[in-house]
Design a protein around this motif. Structure first.
Motif, PDB file in Angstrom:
ATOM      1  N   VAL A 147     105.746  10.478  53.494  1.00  0.00           N
ATOM      2  CA  VAL A 147     106.763  11.150  52.674  1.00  0.00           C
ATOM      3  C   VAL A 147     106.183  12.443  52.112  1.00  0.00           C
ATOM      4  N   PHE A 148     105.004  12.341  51.524  1.00  0.00           N
ATOM      5  CA  PHE A 148     104.344  13.514  50.960  1.00  0.00           C
ATOM      6  C   PHE A 148     104.063  14.551  52.046  1.00  0.00           C
ATOM      7  N   CYS A 149     103.608  14.088  53.214  1.00  0.00           N
ATOM      8  CA  CYS A 149     103.252  15.015  54.291  1.00  0.00           C
ATOM      9  C   CYS A 149     104.445  15.831  54.774  1.00  0.00           C
ATOM     10  N   LEU A 150     105.662  15.272  54.642  1.00  0.00           N
ATOM     11  CA  LEU A 150     106.860  15.990  55.068  1.00  0.00           C
ATOM     12  C   LEU A 150     107.481  16.815  53.947  1.00  0.00           C
ATOM     13  N   ASP A 151     106.915  16.724  52.740  1.00  0.00           N
ATOM     14  CA  ASP A 151     107.368  17.512  51.596  1.00  0.00           C
ATOM     15  C   ASP A 151     106.406  18.638  51.227  1.00  0.00           C
ATOM     16  N   TYR A 152     105.123  18.436  51.502  1.00  0.00           N
ATOM     17  CA  TYR A 152     104.091  19.411  51.119  1.00  0.00           C
ATOM     18  C   TYR A 152     103.221  19.724  52.341  1.00  0.00           C
ATOM     19  N   LEU A 153     103.304  20.941  52.827  1.00  0.00           N
ATOM     20  CA  LEU A 153     102.400  21.396  53.883  1.00  0.00           C
ATOM     21  C   LEU A 153     101.225  22.085  53.201  1.00  0.00           C
ATOM     22  N   LEU A 154     100.045  21.461  53.273  1.00  0.00           N
ATOM     23  CA  LEU A 154      98.848  21.944  52.565  1.00  0.00           C
ATOM     24  C   LEU A 154      97.729  22.134  53.589  1.00  0.00           C
ATOM     25  N   PRO A 155      97.808  23.185  54.370  1.00  0.00           N
ATOM     26  CA  PRO A 155      96.836  23.356  55.450  1.00  0.00           C
ATOM     27  C   PRO A 155      95.457  23.776  54.960  1.00  0.00           C
ATOM     28  N   VAL A 156      94.449  23.319  55.677  1.00  0.00           N
ATOM     29  CA  VAL A 156      93.061  23.745  55.487  1.00  0.00           C
ATOM     30  C   VAL A 156      92.491  23.952  56.884  1.00  0.00           C
ATOM     31  N   ARG A 157      91.905  25.124  57.141  1.00  0.00           N
ATOM     32  CA  ARG A 157      91.537  25.489  58.515  1.00  0.00           C
ATOM     33  C   ARG A 157      90.236  24.868  58.985  1.00  0.00           C
ATOM     34  N   ASN A 158      89.274  24.680  58.082  1.00  0.00           N
ATOM     35  CA  ASN A 158      87.964  24.192  58.512  1.00  0.00           C
ATOM     36  C   ASN A 158      87.210  23.659  57.293  1.00  0.00           C
ATOM     37  N   TYR A 159      85.994  23.177  57.541  1.00  0.00           N
ATOM     38  CA  TYR A 159      85.233  22.586  56.447  1.00  0.00           C
ATOM     39  C   TYR A 159      84.872  23.620  55.384  1.00  0.00           C
ATOM     40  N   ASP A 160      84.548  24.847  55.785  1.00  0.00           N
ATOM     41  CA  ASP A 160      84.188  25.866  54.795  1.00  0.00           C
ATOM     42  C   ASP A 160      85.324  26.065  53.794  1.00  0.00           C
ATOM     43  N   GLU A 161      86.542  26.114  54.295  1.00  0.00           N
ATOM     44  CA  GLU A 161      87.694  26.275  53.409  1.00  0.00           C
ATOM     45  C   GLU A 161      87.886  25.024  52.552  1.00  0.00           C
ATOM     46  N   TYR A 162      87.708  23.862  53.157  1.00  0.00           N
ATOM     47  CA  TYR A 162      87.820  22.594  52.433  1.00  0.00           C
ATOM     48  C   TYR A 162      86.777  22.532  51.314  1.00  0.00           C
ATOM     49  N   ALA A 163      85.539  22.919  51.637  1.00  0.00           N
ATOM     50  CA  ALA A 163      84.467  22.897  50.641  1.00  0.00           C
ATOM     51  C   ALA A 163      84.756  23.865  49.497  1.00  0.00           C
ATOM     52  N   ALA A 164      85.383  25.000  49.822  1.00  0.00           N
ATOM     53  CA  ALA A 164      85.735  25.958  48.776  1.00  0.00           C
ATOM     54  C   ALA A 164      86.767  25.359  47.826  1.00  0.00           C
ATOM     55  N   HIS A 165      87.707  24.593  48.370  1.00  0.00           N
ATOM     56  CA  HIS A 165      88.687  23.919  47.508  1.00  0.00           C
ATOM     57  C   HIS A 165      88.001  22.891  46.609  1.00  0.00           C
ATOM     58  N   LEU A 166      87.079  22.115  47.179  1.00  0.00           N
ATOM     59  CA  LEU A 166      86.356  21.132  46.374  1.00  0.00           C
ATOM     60  C   LEU A 166      85.552  21.819  45.269  1.00  0.00           C
ATOM     61  N   ALA A 167      84.909  22.932  45.613  1.00  0.00           N
ATOM     62  CA  ALA A 167      84.110  23.656  44.618  1.00  0.00           C
ATOM     63  C   ALA A 167      84.991  24.182  43.488  1.00  0.00           C
ATOM     64  N   SER A 168      86.181  24.676  43.844  1.00  0.00           N
ATOM     65  CA  SER A 168      87.105  25.160  42.825  1.00  0.00           C
ATOM     66  C   SER A 168      87.538  24.023  41.910  1.00  0.00           C
ATOM     67  N   SER A 169      87.849  22.863  42.496  1.00  0.00           N
ATOM     68  CA  SER A 169      88.236  21.712  41.680  1.00  0.00           C
ATOM     69  C   SER A 169      87.108  21.298  40.747  1.00  0.00           C
ATOM     70  N   ARG A 170      85.872  21.329  41.228  1.00  0.00           N
ATOM     71  CA  ARG A 170      84.736  20.919  40.388  1.00  0.00           C
ATOM     72  C   ARG A 170      84.504  21.903  39.249  1.00  0.00           C
ATOM     73  N   ARG A 171      84.751  23.180  39.480  1.00  0.00           N
ATOM     74  CA  ARG A 171      84.617  24.156  38.386  1.00  0.00           C
ATOM     75  C   ARG A 171      85.652  23.879  37.301  1.00  0.00           C
ATOM     76  N   ILE A 172      86.854  23.535  37.713  1.00  0.00           N
ATOM     77  CA  ILE A 172      87.928  23.281  36.769  1.00  0.00           C
ATOM     78  C   ILE A 172      87.750  21.920  36.100  1.00  0.00           C
ATOM     79  N   ALA A 173      87.262  20.941  36.869  1.00  0.00           N
ATOM     80  CA  ALA A 173      87.127  19.567  36.379  1.00  0.00           C
ATOM     81  C   ALA A 173      85.694  19.087  36.575  1.00  0.00           C
ATOM     82  N   PRO A 174      84.758  19.563  35.768  1.00  0.00           N
ATOM     83  CA  PRO A 174      83.352  19.201  35.988  1.00  0.00           C
ATOM     84  C   PRO A 174      83.077  17.706  35.860  1.00  0.00           C
ATOM     85  N   ASP A 175      83.865  16.997  35.075  1.00  0.00           N
ATOM     86  CA  ASP A 175      83.672  15.551  34.959  1.00  0.00           C
ATOM     87  C   ASP A 175      84.418  14.800  36.057  1.00  0.00           C
ATOM     88  N   MET A 176      85.683  15.116  36.240  1.00  0.00           N
ATOM     89  CA  MET A 176      86.509  14.373  37.192  1.00  0.00           C
ATOM     90  C   MET A 176      86.351  14.858  38.637  1.00  0.00           C
TER      91      MET A 176
END
Length: 460
Positions: free
Chosen positions: A300-329
């Motif tokens: 259901v979610f996959c047909l409502d939200y298209l959230l593409p990520v091209r490769n691991y470098d881009e994926y890692a950048a998203h994780l790094a951004s989340s960790r900066r915003i949420a250092p504990d979580m």
């Protein structure tokens, strides 16, 4: 109720939707039907009505028939079915290399192929746009000229899309704890990281000043960081369940789930038990028992939200951004897990993200200031998109869903549903601090069932 499997082919194959109704207790004062949805995706509206899990006031239950339905692909409405054995092999979304990224894409393709084969053609028609069409058919079947609707969490997306597509059939849409359907990959992950971190910060504040907290007097952030590191190394298990590993993702899920109430006292006791490895503590999740299939509404979610990520470098950048915003979580766990589970989804999707364009009667957008799942930032954004067709109503406290949090919040929603009286612009309700672990968990948590993005696990 029978509806087309594909609304683009209304004369084609049909499916049946499961429904339940509790009739108004005062028929002479009856306004009509109030259709409800508990969210998810994957929550059963039928079961939440059958089990009377929505704590509506007597004003609501006396004047409305309360009607719940299972959205297409969920529970009693032709559920999406997938291999239990395959679901248990889902990769951890905290990827660490390009090889992990490639394995995730390969798993997703294999898992979707299995789910599609077991479910049939409905698998590609479970988007929330189709659910909104189903909802309008339900409105007509109930004999109501206009729709009255109360929805929580992911169910608010049904209401938003309904208002956009059927503005002249809206009577009252009370949307409690709101989705934001305008977000791309980075904004979706970052806003979720922010709101889970905010809820963690509130937990720390409470525990620091509450002597009954099991972690009172400790440096909670240091203690938590140690648990996260141990979980990442594979050193933790569920209290009382030594054969069930507690991964970093599951640990963060457990904390986030406890913020729903919030059940801060329970969370502190759970973390103490995890640290010692001894005793038992109430957890929110448990593995599915051995069985051939699981019901998994992540599609259901996959047909409502298209959230593409091209490769691991881009994926890692998203994780790094989340960790900066949420250092504990470190991330919004459900956001990360569902995004990861949808990687490889082909465009176009049937219900792509966009800013709302609504010209309906006013819609009530209600949200807690410290919501761990649908952040207050999402509600503000949604209300702004609705413009004159929206009214933001704020509960200044904690948790996911505001109706249960005191007479001010419930009364504001009741007046809107019964009399179409909106709260004043900028209206808010004061926070009501939870005082102990006696807060009713069942009041706030969804019904037990599959966890989106985490196949093979259910809410206990």
């Amino acid at each position: 109720m029978t509806v087309p499997l594909d609304w683009g082919d209304p004369g084609g194959e049909k499916i049946q939707l499961a429904l339940a109704r509790r009739k108004a207790t005062n028929p002479s004062a009856r306004i009509g039907s109030l259709v409800v949805n508990p969210g998810g995706p994957g929550g059963s509206g039928k079961q939440i009505v059958l089990r009377d899990r929505l704590p509506f006031s007597s004003e609501i239950t006396s004047r409305f028939d309360i009607v719940g339905f299972d959205p297409r692909g969920v529970a009693g409405s032709h559920p999406i079915q997938c291999s239990r054995e395959l679901a248990a092999q889902a990769p951890d979304p905290f990827l660490k290399s390009q090889a992990d990224f490639v394995r995730l894409l390969a798993f997703n393709a294999r898992y979707k192929q299995d789910c599609r084969a077991r479910t049939g053609p409905l698998f590609d028609h479970v988007d929330t746009g189709s659910v909104a069409r189903d909802l309008d058919a339900l409105r007509a079947g109930l004999g109501d000229d206009k729709l009255s609707f109360y929805a929580i969490s992911y169910g608010t997306l049904i209401g938003q899309i309904y208002a956009e597509r059927f503005p002249n059939r809206v009577r009252a849409l009370a949307l409690d704890s709101n989705m934001d359907h305008s977000l791309g990959t980075r904004d979706f992950l970052d806003t979720q990281a922010w709101t889970t971190q905010d809820s963690f910060d509130e937990f720390v504040k409470w525990c620091d000043k509450t002597s009954s907290c099991a972690l009172h007097g400790k440096n909670i952030r240091t203690f938590w960081a140690g648990l996260v590191a141990r979980a990442d190394r594979g050193e933790l298990h569920y209290p009382g369940r030594p054969d069930t590993p507690l991964t970093k993702l599951l640990l963060i899920y457990e904390a986030t789930g406890a913020f729903f109430g919030p059940d801060w006292a329970d969370l502190a006791e759970f973390l103490v038990a995890v640290d010692s490895g001894e005793g038992e503590a109430r957890s929110l999740l448990k593995p599915l028992p051995d069985q051939e299939v699981v019901n998994d509404a992540t599609q259901v979610f996959c047909l409502d939200y298209l959230l593409p990520v091209r490769n691991y470098d881009e994926y890692a950048a998203h994780l790094a951004s989340s960790r900066r915003i949420a250092p504990d979580m470190q991330a919004g766990p459900e956001a990360l897990a569902t995004m990861a589970a949808c990687l490889g989804q082909q465009a176009p999707i049937p219900n792509p993200q966009h800013r709302l364009r609504v010209y309906s009667p006013p819609v009530l957008v209600a949200n807690a200031l410290h919501d761990p799942a649908t952040g207050y930032n999402w509600a503000v954004s949604t209300a702004q998109q609705l413009g004159r067709s929206g009214r933001l109503f704020t509960y200044e406290g904690w948790g996911h869903r505001i109706y249960d949090h005191g007479q001010c919040a419930a009364g504001g929603i009741d007046r809107y549903l019964v009399s179409l009286e909106l709260p004043a612009k900028g209206a808010s309700c004061p926070a009501i601090p939870p005082t102990s672990s006696t807060v009713k968990r069942s009041t706030y948590q969804p019904l037990p069932g599959p966890v989106p993005g985490l196949p093979g696990w259910v809410r206990s």
